[in-house]
Design an enzyme around this catalytic site. Structure first.
Site, short mmCIF file in Angstrom:
data_model
loop_
_atom_site.label_atom_id
_atom_site.label_comp_id
_atom_site.label_asym_id
_atom_site.label_seq_id
_atom_site.Cartn_x
_atom_site.Cartn_y
_atom_site.Cartn_z
N ARG A 94 0.84 -1.21 0.00
CA ARG A 94 0.00 0.00 0.00
C ARG A 94 0.88 1.26 0.00
O ARG A 94 0.47 2.32 -0.44
CB ARG A 94 -0.96 0.00 1.20
CG ARG A 94 -1.80 1.27 1.33
CD ARG A 94 -3.02 1.10 2.24
NE ARG A 94 -2.71 0.46 3.49
CZ ARG A 94 -2.10 1.05 4.52
NH1 ARG A 94 -1.72 2.30 4.45
NH2 ARG A 94 -1.87 0.38 5.64
N TYR B 244 -17.36 13.18 -16.81
CA TYR B 244 -17.83 11.80 -16.71
C TYR B 244 -18.87 11.71 -15.58
O TYR B 244 -18.69 12.33 -14.52
CB TYR B 244 -16.63 10.87 -16.46
CG TYR B 244 -17.03 9.51 -15.99
CD1 TYR B 244 -17.89 8.71 -16.74
CD2 TYR B 244 -16.57 9.02 -14.77
CE1 TYR B 244 -18.28 7.46 -16.29
CE2 TYR B 244 -16.95 7.76 -14.31
CZ TYR B 244 -17.81 6.99 -15.08
OH TYR B 244 -18.19 5.76 -14.63
N ASP C 7 -8.32 15.99 -16.96
CA ASP C 7 -8.54 14.57 -17.15
C ASP C 7 -8.28 14.29 -18.62
O ASP C 7 -9.03 14.72 -19.49
CB ASP C 7 -9.99 14.24 -16.74
CG ASP C 7 -10.31 12.76 -16.86
OD1 ASP C 7 -9.71 12.09 -17.71
OD2 ASP C 7 -11.19 12.29 -16.11
N LYS D 100 -8.94 2.79 -19.52
CA LYS D 100 -9.29 3.02 -20.92
C LYS D 100 -8.11 2.73 -21.85
O LYS D 100 -7.69 1.60 -21.95
CB LYS D 100 -9.82 4.45 -21.06
CG LYS D 100 -10.88 4.82 -20.00
CD LYS D 100 -12.10 3.96 -20.18
CE LYS D 100 -13.22 4.14 -19.19
NZ LYS D 100 -13.04 4.64 -17.89
N1 LCS Z 1 -12.56 10.09 -16.18
C1 LCS Z 1 -13.12 9.83 -17.37
C2 LCS Z 1 -12.97 10.82 -18.50
C3 LCS Z 1 -13.82 8.65 -17.56
O1 LCS Z 1 -14.35 8.41 -18.77
C4 LCS Z 1 -13.96 7.74 -16.48
C5 LCS Z 1 -14.73 6.48 -16.62
C6 LCS Z 1 -13.38 8.06 -15.24
C7 LCS Z 1 -12.67 9.25 -15.13
C8 LCS Z 1 -13.46 7.14 -14.07
O2 LCS Z 1 -12.59 6.08 -14.25
P1 LCS Z 1 -12.77 4.59 -13.68
O3 LCS Z 1 -12.92 4.71 -12.19
O4 LCS Z 1 -13.99 4.02 -14.30
O5 LCS Z 1 -11.50 3.92 -14.07
N2 LCS Z 1 -15.53 6.45 -17.75
C9 LCS Z 1 -16.41 5.55 -18.05
C10 LCS Z 1 -17.28 5.68 -19.16
O6 LCS Z 1 -17.32 6.60 -19.95
N3 LCS Z 1 -18.07 4.63 -19.19
O7 LCS Z 1 -17.80 3.76 -18.18
C11 LCS Z 1 -16.74 4.29 -17.35
#
Ligand code: LCS
Length: 390
Positions: free
Chosen positions: A56, A109, A181, A206
């Site tokens: 951690r 998001y 982001d 992603k």
């Molecule tokens: N920032 C962006 C631009 C995102 O598209 C997402 C998730 C996150 C942060 C959060 O990330 P995660 O915790 O899911 O790794 N975007 C998603 C979307 O567009 N569809 O499902 C998840």
């Protein structure tokens, strides 16, 4: 960066194992690390000697991943988190505390939207939501105690762009940091550091993973900010698992190939959709019809792999398209090898109030297509088969 991005994703930051010579970094699947003696344990806890203690608090796989993204984005330091959302929360908590103020763009998001509205406001951090593509709104929202401006550009899911240079200028007139982001474009197509952003975060779930098999987050910035943010991460414990970091390091090696292919496909599909009779409007930064095309050309070196488009048939047409495509997979997320399609009004943003949806510019017929690496003609045929019938 010593080499071009395509080379650095493969070679940047040494990963081979010094003990065995293994080219692929071993997975340090361990919760704890053995000390030679109590003196060494004491020195490590006091920070007098570098070395691992407990996963951690640091692990070779997560460390190398953080360093590698920092290198690609052009920042001094980087760290990983157990999800993109943990990265967002981590940045907010590192930049602001109770009594401080932050500015968040109105199109982010859905998960970020809920985090801000349902958690961050409740811990005494004041929040102003603005349309940061209108710089005057950012300027008006600035306060003496503003500590952070959080933006996504292109924004999820409408692909609205924000002028990073403009936002940074306003933030730095006060005492605010700017966090971008950069999930949608990756450092291949946008490097916010070049426009003065203080922090960049990613949902590494992603494009960095690229294979739809990991949930992870990354934060990069200067060493001081990352040290502070990392300490917060050790307290909350939203640590990334070593195996997941290893999968991301593996995914990173092909990121150049994947993002270029996905972008080439997206550019072609976006142009094709523009002429389709079932489609009202296409939002893709590198289409001349995008209202912020000039800004896209200024701060992006590519349009990326995500397209949003508005169907003439509205909500019902969106649902019909979702239910009848085969190759385009009906799933949220983006940045995978597989093309993923989703309908925000009935899916990711369905829990939002009508007013919040309007504010975030989510219309009933809006569709998001996260283009993968398949043959573009197969994708076009899959979409066309359904669009012809709408
Ligand atoms: N920032 C962006 C631009 C995102 O598209 C997402 C998730 C996150 C942060 C959060 O990330 P995660 O915790 O899911 O790794 N975007 C998603 C979307 O567009 N569809 O499902 C998840």
């Amino acid at each position: 960066m010593k080499y071009r991005m395509e080379t650095e994703v493969v070679h940047g930051v040494e990963q081979s194992d010094p003990h065995t010579g293994a080219l692929s970094m071993p997975i340090y699947q361990t919760s704890t690390f053995v000390f030679k003696n109590s003196e060494q344990g004491a020195r490590r806890f006091k920070g007098e000697e570098s070395g691992y203690i407990y996963s951690r608090l640091g692990n070779p796989n997560t460390d190398v991943l953080g360093k590698k993204i920092a290198l690609l984005e052009g920042y001094e330091a980087g760290m990983t988190t157990g999800s993109g959302m943990a990265a967002v929360a981590n940045v907010v908590l590192a930049a602001a505390g109770a009594g401080d103020h932050i500015i968040v763009d109105d199109t982010v998001y859905g998960g970020t939207h809920y985090l801000i509205e349902e958690e961050i406001r409740n811990i005494g951090i004041e929040v102003t939501r603005v349309d940061a593509s209108v710089l005057g709104q950012v300027e008006n929202a600035m306060q003496e105690n503003t500590r952070l401006i959080m933006i996504e550009t292109p924004a999820n899911p409408t692909l609205k762009l924000i002028d990073i240079t403009g936002v940074v200028k306003i933030a730095h007139q006060g005492k605010a940091l700017v966090c971008v982001d950069n999930t949608f474009l990756t450092p291949f197509y946008q490097r916010p550091k070049e426009f003065g952003a203080d922090i960049v975060l990613h949902s590494a779930t992603k494009y960095i993973s690229g294979h739809g098999d990991v949930v992870a987050g990354i934060i990069v910035g200067d060493q001081k900010f990352i040290n502070h943010a990392f300490k917060i991460s050790t307290h909350y414990g939203w640590t990334l698992a070593p195996f997941n970091a290893w999968l991301l390091l593996r995914g990173l090696k092909t990121m150049g190939l994947r993002v270029h292919k996905s972008q080439e496909n997206a550019q072609q599909i976006a142009s094709w959709l523009e002429d389709h009779k079932a489609v009202e409007k296409v939002y893709y930064p590198f289409l001349k019809s995008h209202s912020q095309y000039d800004l896209a050309r200024k701060q992006q070196s590519g349009g990326g792999g995500i397209i949003a488009f508005e169907l003439k048939g509205g909500y019902e047409a969106g649902k019909t398209l979702m239910d009848h495509v085969h190759l385009c997979t009906l799933a949220v997320s983006l940045g995978d090898c597989d093309t993923l399609i989703q309908h925000p009004a009935s899916m990711t943003h369905a829990g939002m109030s009508e007013e919040a949806m309007r504010e975030a510019h989510i219309t009933p017929g809006l569709v998001r297509l996260a283009v993968g690496v398949e043959h573009v003609q197969d994708l076009i045929e899959d979409l066309d088969k359904v669009l012809q019938k709408l």
